[in-house]
Design a protein around this motif. Structure first.
Motif, PDB file in Angstrom:
ATOM      1  N   GLN A 106      -2.008  12.162  -0.582  1.00 13.93           N
ATOM      2  CA  GLN A 106      -1.930  12.756  -2.085  1.00 13.93           C
ATOM      3  C   GLN A 106      -0.763  12.109  -2.675  1.00 13.93           C
ATOM      4  OE1 GLN A 106      -3.788  15.107  -3.109  1.00 13.93           O
ATOM      5  NE2 GLN A 106      -4.843  15.536  -0.900  1.00 13.93           N
ATOM      6  N   PRO A 107      -0.740  12.030  -4.072  1.00 17.06           N
ATOM      7  CA  PRO A 107       0.484  11.580  -4.760  1.00 17.06           C
ATOM      8  C   PRO A 107       1.908  12.062  -4.148  1.00 17.06           C
ATOM      9  CG  PRO A 107      -1.135  11.883  -6.289  1.00 17.06           C
ATOM     10  CD  PRO A 107      -1.481  12.606  -5.135  1.00 17.06           C
ATOM     11  N   PHE A 108       2.863  11.332  -3.737  1.00 14.08           N
ATOM     12  CA  PHE A 108       4.056  11.895  -3.128  1.00 14.08           C
ATOM     13  C   PHE A 108       5.088  11.725  -4.333  1.00 14.08           C
ATOM     14  CE2 PHE A 108       7.921  11.449  -0.529  1.00 14.08           C
ATOM     15  CZ  PHE A 108       8.023  12.454   0.262  1.00 14.08           C
ATOM     16  N   GLY A 109       5.714  13.107  -4.714  1.00 10.60           N
ATOM     17  CA  GLY A 109       6.602  13.117  -5.518  1.00 10.60           C
ATOM     18  C   GLY A 109       8.000  13.474  -5.191  1.00 10.60           C
ATOM     19  N   ILE A 110       9.214  13.002  -5.673  1.00 12.11           N
ATOM     20  CA  ILE A 110      10.314  13.361  -5.766  1.00 12.11           C
ATOM     21  C   ILE A 110      11.015  13.472  -6.922  1.00 12.11           C
ATOM     22  CG2 ILE A 110      10.397  12.280  -3.209  1.00 12.11           C
ATOM     23  CD1 ILE A 110      12.574  10.415  -4.353  1.00 12.11           C
ATOM     24  N   ALA A 111      12.268  13.815  -6.991  1.00  6.75           N
ATOM     25  CA  ALA A 111      12.750  13.577  -8.306  1.00  6.75           C
ATOM     26  C   ALA A 111      12.853  12.615  -9.115  1.00  6.75           C
ATOM     27  CB  ALA A 111      14.575  14.293  -8.018  1.00  6.75           C
ATOM     28  N   ARG A 112      12.838  11.318  -8.343  1.00  6.00           N
ATOM     29  CA  ARG A 112      13.042  10.007  -9.048  1.00  6.00           C
ATOM     30  C   ARG A 112      11.809   9.519  -9.489  1.00  6.00           C
ATOM     31  NH1 ARG A 112      17.086   9.271  -5.447  1.00  6.00           N
ATOM     32  NH2 ARG A 112      15.947   8.289  -3.654  1.00  6.00           N
ATOM     33  N   TRP A 113      10.584   9.555  -8.550  1.00  4.32           N
ATOM     34  CA  TRP A 113       9.390   9.170  -8.758  1.00  4.32           C
ATOM     35  C   TRP A 113       8.299   9.771  -8.249  1.00  4.32           C
ATOM     36  CZ3 TRP A 113       8.540   8.516  -3.988  1.00  4.32           C
ATOM     37  CH2 TRP A 113       9.273   8.073  -3.079  1.00  4.32           C
ATOM     38  N   THR A 114       7.085   9.296  -8.566  1.00  8.54           N
ATOM     39  CA  THR A 114       6.012   9.628  -7.824  1.00  8.54           C
ATOM     40  C   THR A 114       5.039   8.588  -7.495  1.00  8.54           C
ATOM     41  OG1 THR A 114       5.730  11.899  -8.799  1.00  8.54           O
ATOM     42  CG2 THR A 114       3.606  11.219  -7.775  1.00  8.54           C
ATOM     43  N   HIS A 115       4.755   8.321  -6.291  1.00 11.19           N
ATOM     44  CA  HIS A 115       3.987   7.075  -5.637  1.00 11.19           C
ATOM     45  C   HIS A 115       2.914   7.375  -4.880  1.00 11.19           C
ATOM     46  CE1 HIS A 115       7.050   4.324  -7.544  1.00 11.19           C
ATOM     47  NE2 HIS A 115       7.861   4.412  -6.709  1.00 11.19           N
ATOM     48  N   SER A 116       1.966   6.802  -4.693  1.00 12.39           N
ATOM     49  CA  SER A 116       0.725   6.750  -4.034  1.00 12.39           C
ATOM     50  C   SER A 116       0.645   5.556  -2.911  1.00 12.39           C
ATOM     51  CB  SER A 116      -0.628   7.174  -4.422  1.00 12.39           C
ATOM     52  OG  SER A 116      -0.638   8.125  -5.428  1.00 12.39           O
ATOM     53  N   THR A 117       1.128   4.394  -3.234  1.00 13.93           N
ATOM     54  CA  THR A 117       0.883   3.090  -2.633  1.00 13.93           C
ATOM     55  C   THR A 117       2.315   2.653  -2.235  1.00 13.93           C
ATOM     56  OG1 THR A 117      -0.741   2.608  -4.236  1.00 13.93           O
ATOM     57  CG2 THR A 117       0.106   0.722  -2.758  1.00 13.93           C
ATOM     58  N   TYR A 118       2.469   2.179  -0.846  1.00 12.25           N
ATOM     59  CA  TYR A 118       3.723   1.817  -0.120  1.00 12.25           C
ATOM     60  C   TYR A 118       3.403   0.511   0.599  1.00 12.25           C
ATOM     61  CZ  TYR A 118       5.121   6.525  -1.338  1.00 12.25           C
ATOM     62  OH  TYR A 118       5.608   7.729  -2.014  1.00 12.25           O
ATOM     63  N   PRO A 119       3.798  -0.492   0.015  1.00 11.98           N
ATOM     64  CA  PRO A 119       3.765  -1.925   0.814  1.00 11.98           C
ATOM     65  C   PRO A 119       4.680  -1.765   2.032  1.00 11.98           C
ATOM     66  CG  PRO A 119       4.882  -2.378  -1.336  1.00 11.98           C
ATOM     67  CD  PRO A 119       4.667  -0.938  -1.252  1.00 11.98           C
ATOM     68  N   ARG A 120       4.189  -2.135   3.222  1.00  7.27           N
ATOM     69  CA  ARG A 120       4.883  -1.963   4.365  1.00  7.27           C
ATOM     70  C   ARG A 120       4.683  -3.530   5.118  1.00  7.27           C
ATOM     71  NH1 ARG A 120       7.532   0.829   1.970  1.00  7.27           N
ATOM     72  NH2 ARG A 120       7.665   3.078   2.275  1.00  7.27           N
ATOM     73  N   THR A 121       5.677  -4.031   5.596  1.00  5.23           N
ATOM     74  CA  THR A 121       5.449  -5.345   6.196  1.00  5.23           C
ATOM     75  C   THR A 121       5.823  -5.064   7.715  1.00  5.23           C
ATOM     76  OG1 THR A 121       6.475  -6.314   4.120  1.00  5.23           O
ATOM     77  CG2 THR A 121       6.421  -7.786   6.148  1.00  5.23           C
ATOM     78  N   PHE A 122       4.897  -5.737   8.678  1.00  4.13           N
ATOM     79  CA  PHE A 122       4.751  -5.570   9.972  1.00  4.13           C
ATOM     80  C   PHE A 122       5.218  -7.028  10.430  1.00  4.13           C
ATOM     81  CE2 PHE A 122       1.943  -2.270   8.100  1.00  4.13           C
ATOM     82  CZ  PHE A 122       2.685  -1.033   8.786  1.00  4.13           C
ATOM     83  N   VAL A 123       6.360  -7.191  11.152  1.00  5.52           N
ATOM     84  CA  VAL A 123       6.887  -8.287  12.055  1.00  5.52           C
ATOM     85  C   VAL A 123       6.281  -8.148  13.302  1.00  5.52           C
ATOM     86  CG1 VAL A 123       8.612  -9.433  12.505  1.00  5.52           C
ATOM     87  CG2 VAL A 123       8.691  -8.225  10.282  1.00  5.52           C
TER      88      VAL A 123
END
Ligand SMILES: [Mg+2]
Length: 345
Positions: free
Chosen positions: A19-36
């Protein structure tokens, strides 16, 4: 035979919340994560970079600095040397990249010893505190539904995101939906001093267990004043960025939220944890929205903390790792070698 230096590889994936994830600053649904991945002698240690714009990081900064750091990790066992090399190249910056590299080195060492990372580090085999589950900012009706669903799945600790004009109504509604749960509040630095003072009575009436980051990150004086009036413990999150912040925070807060991705990895988080304890602070092990790999790394330390907030991967629709054992909010400490998670087939 000459020693071949470890090989470092990475790739970025976009992870999505269910689900879209909302906090006071913003709402996002996509999170780029870099795997090393750090490969050496047939073993591969893994780390995750979960950049957060609040701490000055993006997918772009992560991908830009990683090629400049590949040669900082010459010996996976030389943890102080890695910290020194990364600090020299990036003082006070890029904590999620430092975290990914530290995680990869630690897992490589744990795999070579055939033990979980917590055992490699000689940490006490304590059970983890129950993790909170986040009710993110949305319409009042939607937040009610989130709370009802979480309680239905057995969660006993909810963390509700606040920082709106209708915070009082949200708390009332959630208490109505979930009268028995432990309720925590996170304002994500969104309240003014006057608003926070006014809401203290509301938090107490709603039996809120703790309140995270009511005021702006730099406002230590305001937090100290609020703390002197509050019956509810006040916990720093955005105000804590570097290990060295802890001493000043002890004068303004009751506790601190430790996150590997903002502090620069598991070893730096352990330093922060010891310093926090030495200064009488309570500690929460927190997380970003990240995969079960990043959550696993936090889980290896969470048994040393008072509170856990490790639901980041539970909120994902496409977690690329598996192997963590959850029973509602209860996460079992990982027992396999390394971080104890494997790629999802
Ligand atoms: Mg927070």
């Amino acid at each position: 035979m000459a020693r071949v230096s470890p090989e470092l590889q990475w790739n970025t994936r976009e992870l999505h919340t269910a689900q879209p994830f909302g906090i006071a600053r913003w709402t996002h649904s996509t999170y780029p994560r870099t795997f090393v991945t750090l490969s050496d002698g047939g073993l591969s240690g893994r780390g995750e970079a979960a950049p957060n714009a609040f701490y000055g990081e993006t997918r772009g900064t992560v991908e830009a600095v990683l090629p400049l750091l590949a040669d900082a990790l010459t010996d996976p066992w030389d943890w102080d040397g890695l910290h020194t090399a990364l600090s020299a190249r990036m003082p006070h910056d890029h904590p999620s990249v430092k975290c990914a590299l530290e995680m990869a080195a630690l897992e490589w060492c744990a795999l070579s010893a055939g033990v979980p990372v917590w055992r490699l580090l000689g940490l006490s085999p304590l059970a983890l505190p129950e993790s909170s589950y986040t009710v993110s900012l949305a319409s009042l009706e939607d937040m009610r539904t989130q709370a009802r669903d979480a309680v239905g799945r057995g969660h006993g600790v909810l963390k509700v995101k606040l920082g709106t004009a209708q915070d009082e109504a949200i708390l009332e509604a959630l208490r109505e939906e979930a009268p028995q749960v432990a309720l925590r509040v996170d304002a994500n630095a969104a309240w003014t001093r006057a608003q926070a003072k006014r809401l203290l009575g509301v938090l107490e009436a709603a039996r809120v267990e703790l309140v995270e980051q009511p005021l702006a990150a730099a406002d230590l004086e305001g937090h100290a004043e609020l703390r002197s009036r509050s019956g509810v413990p006040i916990v720093a999150d955005e105000s804590l960025h570097h290990v060295s912040d802890i001493v000043a925070l002890a004068r303004a807060f009751d506790g601190v939220n430790l996150k590997l991705a903002k502090l620069g990895g598991p070893l730096q988080t352990l330093r922060a944890l010891r310093l926090a304890r030495a200064h009488g602070l309570q500690v929460m092990m927190g997380c970003m929205i990240e995969s079960s790999l990043g959550i696993a790394a936090a889980a290896h330390l969470a048994g040393l903390c008072d509170w856990a907030d490790l639901d980041g991967a539970l909120l994902l629709a496409d977690d690329p790792f598996e192997g963590l054992h959850w029973s509602a909010g209860h996460l079992a400490r990982p027992e396999g070698p390394g971080w104890g998670v494997t790629p999802r087939p």
